[in-house]
Design a protein around this motif. Structure first.
Motif, PDB file in Angstrom:
ATOM      1  N   MET A 190      30.650 -78.298 -30.774  1.00  0.00           N
ATOM      2  CA  MET A 190      29.795 -78.389 -29.606  1.00  0.00           C
ATOM      3  C   MET A 190      28.975 -77.115 -29.471  1.00  0.00           C
ATOM      4  N   ILE A 191      28.083 -77.096 -28.484  1.00  0.00           N
ATOM      5  CA  ILE A 191      27.189 -75.968 -28.289  1.00  0.00           C
ATOM      6  C   ILE A 191      27.969 -74.680 -28.030  1.00  0.00           C
TER       7      ILE A 191
ATOM      8  N   LYS B 298      39.260 -76.310 -16.850  1.00  0.00           N
ATOM      9  CA  LYS B 298      40.699 -76.580 -16.759  1.00  0.00           C
ATOM     10  C   LYS B 298      41.279 -76.114 -15.432  1.00  0.00           C
ATOM     11  N   SER B 299      40.746 -75.014 -14.916  1.00  0.00           N
ATOM     12  CA  SER B 299      41.271 -74.463 -13.662  1.00  0.00           C
ATOM     13  C   SER B 299      40.402 -74.788 -12.462  1.00  0.00           C
ATOM     14  N   ALA B 300      39.449 -75.709 -12.643  1.00  0.00           N
ATOM     15  CA  ALA B 300      38.562 -76.072 -11.533  1.00  0.00           C
ATOM     16  C   ALA B 300      39.348 -76.750 -10.421  1.00  0.00           C
ATOM     17  N   ASP B 301      38.888 -76.562  -9.207  1.00  0.00           N
ATOM     18  CA  ASP B 301      39.506 -77.225  -8.065  1.00  0.00           C
ATOM     19  C   ASP B 301      39.393 -78.741  -8.227  1.00  0.00           C
ATOM     20  N   ALA B 302      40.440 -79.460  -7.866  1.00  0.00           N
ATOM     21  CA  ALA B 302      40.479 -80.909  -8.063  1.00  0.00           C
ATOM     22  C   ALA B 302      39.377 -81.632  -7.310  1.00  0.00           C
ATOM     23  N   GLY B 303      38.876 -81.027  -6.238  1.00  0.00           N
ATOM     24  CA  GLY B 303      37.844 -81.676  -5.452  1.00  0.00           C
ATOM     25  C   GLY B 303      36.433 -81.275  -5.834  1.00  0.00           C
ATOM     26  N   MET B 304      36.279 -80.534  -6.930  1.00  0.00           N
ATOM     27  CA  MET B 304      34.982 -79.996  -7.321  1.00  0.00           C
ATOM     28  C   MET B 304      34.245 -80.946  -8.263  1.00  0.00           C
ATOM     29  N   THR B 305      32.992 -81.233  -7.942  1.00  0.00           N
ATOM     30  CA  THR B 305      32.173 -82.040  -8.847  1.00  0.00           C
ATOM     31  C   THR B 305      31.637 -81.151  -9.964  1.00  0.00           C
ATOM     32  N   LEU B 306      31.082 -81.796 -10.991  1.00  0.00           N
ATOM     33  CA  LEU B 306      30.543 -81.024 -12.108  1.00  0.00           C
ATOM     34  C   LEU B 306      29.395 -80.131 -11.653  1.00  0.00           C
ATOM     35  N   SER B 307      28.513 -80.630 -10.809  1.00  0.00           N
ATOM     36  CA  SER B 307      27.391 -79.810 -10.349  1.00  0.00           C
ATOM     37  C   SER B 307      27.883 -78.624  -9.519  1.00  0.00           C
ATOM     38  N   GLN B 308      28.907 -78.830  -8.704  1.00  0.00           N
ATOM     39  CA  GLN B 308      29.474 -77.718  -7.932  1.00  0.00           C
ATOM     40  C   GLN B 308      30.112 -76.684  -8.854  1.00  0.00           C
ATOM     41  N   PHE B 309      30.765 -77.163  -9.894  1.00  0.00           N
ATOM     42  CA  PHE B 309      31.372 -76.271 -10.873  1.00  0.00           C
ATOM     43  C   PHE B 309      30.301 -75.434 -11.579  1.00  0.00           C
TER      44      PHE B 309
ATOM     45  N   VAL C 154      25.050 -79.342 -20.754  1.00  0.00           N
ATOM     46  CA  VAL C 154      26.303 -79.878 -20.204  1.00  0.00           C
ATOM     47  C   VAL C 154      26.021 -81.144 -19.387  1.00  0.00           C
ATOM     48  N   ILE C 155      24.978 -81.110 -18.562  1.00  0.00           N
ATOM     49  CA  ILE C 155      24.629 -82.276 -17.753  1.00  0.00           C
ATOM     50  C   ILE C 155      24.181 -83.424 -18.644  1.00  0.00           C
ATOM     51  N   ARG C 156      23.400 -83.098 -19.692  1.00  0.00           N
ATOM     52  CA  ARG C 156      22.962 -84.135 -20.628  1.00  0.00           C
ATOM     53  C   ARG C 156      24.172 -84.795 -21.293  1.00  0.00           C
ATOM     54  N   TYR C 157      25.170 -83.996 -21.627  1.00  0.00           N
ATOM     55  CA  TYR C 157      26.372 -84.540 -22.257  1.00  0.00           C
ATOM     56  C   TYR C 157      27.126 -85.445 -21.287  1.00  0.00           C
ATOM     57  N   ALA C 158      27.284 -85.001 -20.043  1.00  0.00           N
ATOM     58  CA  ALA C 158      27.994 -85.810 -19.042  1.00  0.00           C
ATOM     59  C   ALA C 158      27.247 -87.107 -18.770  1.00  0.00           C
ATOM     60  N   ASN C 159      25.914 -87.032 -18.663  1.00  0.00           N
ATOM     61  CA  ASN C 159      25.102 -88.235 -18.454  1.00  0.00           C
ATOM     62  C   ASN C 159      25.211 -89.176 -19.638  1.00  0.00           C
ATOM     63  N   GLY C 160      25.066 -88.625 -20.851  1.00  0.00           N
ATOM     64  CA  GLY C 160      24.955 -89.454 -22.039  1.00  0.00           C
ATOM     65  C   GLY C 160      26.252 -90.052 -22.517  1.00  0.00           C
ATOM     66  N   PHE C 161      27.329 -89.258 -22.514  1.00  0.00           N
ATOM     67  CA  PHE C 161      28.576 -89.736 -23.104  1.00  0.00           C
ATOM     68  C   PHE C 161      29.552 -90.287 -22.074  1.00  0.00           C
ATOM     69  N   ASP C 162      29.484 -89.786 -20.850  1.00  0.00           N
ATOM     70  CA  ASP C 162      30.368 -90.311 -19.807  1.00  0.00           C
ATOM     71  C   ASP C 162      29.615 -91.187 -18.818  1.00  0.00           C
ATOM     72  N   LEU C 163      28.280 -91.254 -18.959  1.00  0.00           N
ATOM     73  CA  LEU C 163      27.417 -92.007 -18.050  1.00  0.00           C
ATOM     74  C   LEU C 163      27.597 -91.538 -16.619  1.00  0.00           C
TER      75      LEU C 163
END
Length: 418
Positions: A98-99, A110-121, A138-147
């Protein structure tokens, strides 16, 4: 005499549940389409050298349930080959991993708060200007592979998925539809009835009895119902597959809306010859910054086909576009990626095929664990739900997740047999 159950949906989850329950229940499967498979659909298309996959195409690693079924069916599968390229601003880079910075990203996720969205992270750890390009990747990957919508998706849950991704992917020889046909045949041999083009629209129920009404003016009565449709249709009256419950399980329908649902557009193009072979003969996968960013070949098969994939929020904007516009967008993207004249690409195009899936694939939100747990809980031993959004585990593949969920819910139903 066997107890009876109606299963709504003949996708991977519904077929697996039917297989697992058929020795214990009298099974009727209702499917709104004219064939089984759900988001698995293998079709023969004119001008294409091999079957085309409308939906699921890959087995994402050594997935035990999927491979177990393929072995039982005697269906072979082939490891995907080819180099992985990243093409940004016309610059090609071959990627073995990966990049740069990906490992650090995962460590922080891994240590992100359970209530945190990707954009907040990303706002918390990668807000500086020097991370601008990295954030986009990172956003392109989340959009493309996880939709996934980065504003809704759980950073912690995406970490769980990304860290479990396996390096080797496989294709089912002859298409995933062969596996669906095998499962349907096995179900029929066990006495299951399939009712196609029957859209469940209303469920009247009390403990121990359900009456399922369809849009085709049929009524099916059973002691239990298992609903395997995508959770997005629950509580969404705009969906063609919306089911009205009487009485309404309000808490369950609300929980379904807490699970993220992503859209995807898949465009497949057949050429003669394979124009990319001259300069990039080893191409397997491409991730780019074009309108349709992700592309892959059929390697190791040398078929002159390219498949484009646009997922997540960017795809949602094109759901109502006509096929011609999507094909045009694909050709324009390929022209920029390969720095090749658009007219030349069009002159080599033999055929095209576009498939759109709106709100059809799930992704995790911070609320998903609680919502999924509730939806896996039987409602008075009468109403059950399953599907790829509701399985317990960390499968990296939607088909595997659906199969596992079907098996898991079948076990719960058998344990609740009354």
């Amino acid at each position: 005499m066997k107890s009876s159950i109606v299963i709504v949906g003949a996708g991977a989850a519904g077929l697996m549940a039917a297989l697992e329950l058929s020795d214990h229940y009298d099974i009727t499967v209702l499917e709104m389409h004219d064939q089984p498979g759900g988001r698995i659909r293998t079709v023969d298309k004119k001008y294409f050298p091999q079957p085309v996959e409308d939906g699921a195409e890959f087995v994402h690693g050594e997935l035990p349930v999927t491979l177990e079924l393929l072995h039982k069916a005697g269906i072979n599968y082939t490891a995907v080959e080819g180099a992985f390229y990243r093409v940004i601003d016309g610059h090609w880079t071959q990627e073995e991993e990966m990049i740069e910075g990906w490992d650090e990203l995962l460590s922080r996720m891994k240590s992100a708060d359970a209530g945190m969205t990707l954009s907040q992270f990303l706002d918390k750890y990668y807000s500086e200007e020097k991370y601008h390009s990295f954030r986009k990747e990172v956003i392109r990957y989340a959009n493309g592979f996880d939709l996934a919508d980065e504003n809704l998706a759980s950073a912690r849950a995406l970490y769980d998925e990304w860290k479990n991704e396996q390096e080797t992917n496989f294709r089912v020889n002859g298409g995933y539809g062969r596996l669906i046909s095998y499962m349907e045949q096995q179900c029929r041999e066990k006495g299951c009835r399939f009712m196609y083009q029957q859209t469940a629209s209303r469920v009247e129920w009390t403990e121990g009895r359900v009456d399922v009404f369809t849009n085709e003016n049929k009524v099916f009565t059973a002691q239990k119902i298992l609903i395997t449709q995508p959770v997005a249709v629950l509580g969404n009256p705009a969906s063609k597959a919306f089911i009205h419950f009487d009485p309404e399980p309000v808490e369950y329908l609300a929980a379904a809306q807490d699970i993220g649902m992503g859209s995807v557009i898949k465009v497949q193009l057949s050429f003669s010859p394979a124009f990319w072979e001259a300069d990039r003969p080893d191409t397997g996968f491409i991730i780019s910054d074009e309108a349709i960013p992700t592309w892959w070949t059929q390697r190791p098969d040398e078929a002159a086909m390219l498949t484009g994939w646009l997922g997540g929020p960017p795809a949602a904007k094109w759901m109502n576009a006509d096929t011609g516009s999507i094909v045009d967008m694909g050709i324009q993207s390929l022209s920029a990626i390969f720095n090749t004249d658009e007219k030349m690409i069009r002159s080599l195009l033999l055929g095209s095929h576009v498939c759109t899936w709106e709100s059809a694939y799930t992704y995790p939100t911070p609320q998903s664990p609680t919502a999924s747990a509730l939806l896996r809980t039987p409602l008075k031993h009468t109403i059950y739900f399953c599907g790829e959004a509701l399985y317990e585990g960390k499968s990296p593949g939607t088909v595997e997740a659906a199969l596992v969920s079907g098996r898991q819910m079948a076990a719960i139903i058998r344990s609740n047999k009354q």
